[in-house]
Design an enzyme around this catalytic site. Structure first.
Site, PDB file in Angstrom:
ATOM      1  N   LYS A   1       1.355   1.505   8.826  1.00  0.00           N
ATOM      2  CA  LYS A   1       2.126   1.170   8.742  1.00  0.00           C
ATOM      3  C   LYS A   1       3.352   0.963   9.034  1.00  0.00           C
ATOM      4  O   LYS A   1       4.646   2.171   8.882  1.00  0.00           O
ATOM      5  CB  LYS A   1       2.227   0.777   7.169  1.00  0.00           C
ATOM      6  CG  LYS A   1       2.554  -0.252   6.701  1.00  0.00           C
ATOM      7  CD  LYS A   1       2.174  -0.404   5.149  1.00  0.00           C
ATOM      8  CE  LYS A   1       3.101  -1.302   4.156  1.00  0.00           C
ATOM      9  NZ  LYS A   1       2.928  -1.408   2.766  1.00  0.00           N
TER      10      LYS A   1
ATOM     11  N   ARG B   1       8.681  -9.781   0.982  1.00  0.00           N
ATOM     12  CA  ARG B   1      10.021  -9.334  -0.341  1.00  0.00           C
ATOM     13  C   ARG B   1       9.912 -10.079  -1.098  1.00  0.00           C
ATOM     14  O   ARG B   1       9.953 -10.148  -2.552  1.00  0.00           O
ATOM     15  CB  ARG B   1      10.888  -8.250   0.433  1.00  0.00           C
ATOM     16  CG  ARG B   1      11.094  -7.515   1.432  1.00  0.00           C
ATOM     17  CD  ARG B   1      10.655  -6.251   1.237  1.00  0.00           C
ATOM     18  NE  ARG B   1      10.260  -5.568   1.802  1.00  0.00           N
ATOM     19  CZ  ARG B   1      11.157  -4.611   2.970  1.00  0.00           C
ATOM     20  NH1 ARG B   1      12.811  -5.373   2.507  1.00  0.00           N
ATOM     21  NH2 ARG B   1      10.886  -3.657   3.895  1.00  0.00           N
TER      22      ARG B   1
ATOM     23  N   LYS C   1      -0.721  -2.025  11.004  1.00  0.00           N
ATOM     24  CA  LYS C   1      -0.207  -3.061   9.829  1.00  0.00           C
ATOM     25  C   LYS C   1       1.349  -2.896  10.827  1.00  0.00           C
ATOM     26  O   LYS C   1       1.860  -2.063  10.778  1.00  0.00           O
ATOM     27  CB  LYS C   1       0.310  -2.894   8.517  1.00  0.00           C
ATOM     28  CG  LYS C   1       1.183  -4.352   7.806  1.00  0.00           C
ATOM     29  CD  LYS C   1       0.703  -4.389   6.011  1.00  0.00           C
ATOM     30  CE  LYS C   1       1.946  -5.370   5.760  1.00  0.00           C
ATOM     31  NZ  LYS C   1       1.833  -4.956   4.013  1.00  0.00           N
TER      32      LYS C   1
END
Length: 327
Positions: free
Chosen positions: A197, A207, A249
């Site tokens: 990640k 967010r 990711k």
């Protein structure tokens, strides 16, 4: 021999021929739908930076899960947005917390028709927005965080999750969670380790989706985008610690890394087509700059072609419908 004896265009001549000669295909069962639930919401709350994506209510989440099962999706990944946060993310370990209740609700709705996955991380639940607890200097305390991850794992497994997705990038998280699960008798609960990640700019809309309280960044625990070989170390560690699946990711800016991971992994590889990737396509399509459907289909296919066995994408439901039309 070459031209005129070799004519590769022969295999592109018609739609039927192109389908027959296609090397890679996407199926609904390889798609996982990320979904958000907001505690206390009376109706779904649109996420402005992710057109078409919402923070669900209990009822709308149950309906979305039922639709996902009906469409033949592989799974649904759940994220919770609590009403109250604190320094240690208490709501994440509370059996009655928004995420754990959502897991139970979705499991009761879809049973074994859909793999129910849950995000295992503190960032949604802390008032500082980091993926772990902070020490006296304000740095993320790796080992103290692992203790809470173990509690979260037991809460999510107890709620009925089939797969837990540890996404915090704490060292040793897979081993600690696996040990906690096995010790409590949850030996059949799988771990989808966010093994690779990156500290990416493409998380921006997420967010908003989880109402993140983060100030600063996560570069001390998420990976440097410049590093490729380091991803192999992270994957090997998670495999050794008992990961049942591993994740890369984001996806589109890291197709090379997905390919690398697929070469070495002996477990299924997932890739997350993240919020910023989604938002860019939606924004360009809204301005008439690209063909929306073709861009979506091509982007997901590229992730599969790179080597991912499964793709988390906010277009999962819509894409499944198109695939059904194609049949």
């Amino acid at each position: 021999m070459s031209f005129p004896h070799h004519r590769p265009r022969r295999l592109r001549a018609t739609g039927a021929m192109r389908r027959l000669a296609s090397e890679y295909k996407v199926s609904a069962s390889e798609l996982i739908l990320p979904a958000f639930i907001r505690e206390g919401a009376s109706e779904p709350v649109p996420i402005t930076s992710m057109p078409g994506v919402v923070q669900h209510t209990t009822d709308s989440l149950r309906a979305a899960a039922a639709d996902a099962a009906e469409a033949g999706l592989g799974g649904i990944m759940l994220f919770g947005v609590p009403a109250v946060r604190d320094a240690t993310g208490t709501a994440g370990v509370d059996p009655d917390g928004v995420l754990n209740k959502a897991i139970a609700d979705v499991v009761s709705e879809v049973g074994d028709e859909l793999v129910v996955m849950s995000d295992l991380c503190l960032d949604e639940f802390t008032d500082h927005g980091h993926c772990g607890v902070l020490d006296a200097r304000g740095a993320v305390d790796n080992d103290a965080t692992l203790e809470i991850y173990a509690e979260m794992a037991l809460a999510q497994a107890g709620a009925g999750a089939d797969v837990l997705g540890p996404s915090g990038m704490m060292d040793g998280q897979t081993a600690v969670i696996r040990q906690a699960l096995d010790s409590a008798g949850f030996t059949n609960v799988s771990l989808l380790a966010y093994a690779v990640k990156y500290a990416s700019a493409f998380y921006g809309p997420f967010r908003e989706a989880v109402d993140s309280q983060l100030q600063g960044d996560r570069r001390t625990y998420q990976m440097d985008p410049a590093n490729r070989a380091e991803a192999m170390q992270e994957v090997q560690l998670d495999l050794a610690e008992g990961a049942d699946m591993v994740m890369v990711k984001p996806a589109l800016s890291y197709l090379d890394v997905i390919s690398d991971v697929a070469e070495v992994s002996d477990v299924p590889v997932a890739a997350y087509q993240v919020s910023g990737e989604y938002a860019m396509v939606e924004a360009a399509a809204a301005n008439g700059w690209i063909d929306r459907r073709r861009a979506i289909e091509e982007s997901v296919l590229s992730i599969r072609r790179a080597g991912a066995n499964m793709v988390l994408t906010y277009w999962a439901q819509e894409l499944a419908g198109w695939l059904k039309e194609g049949k």
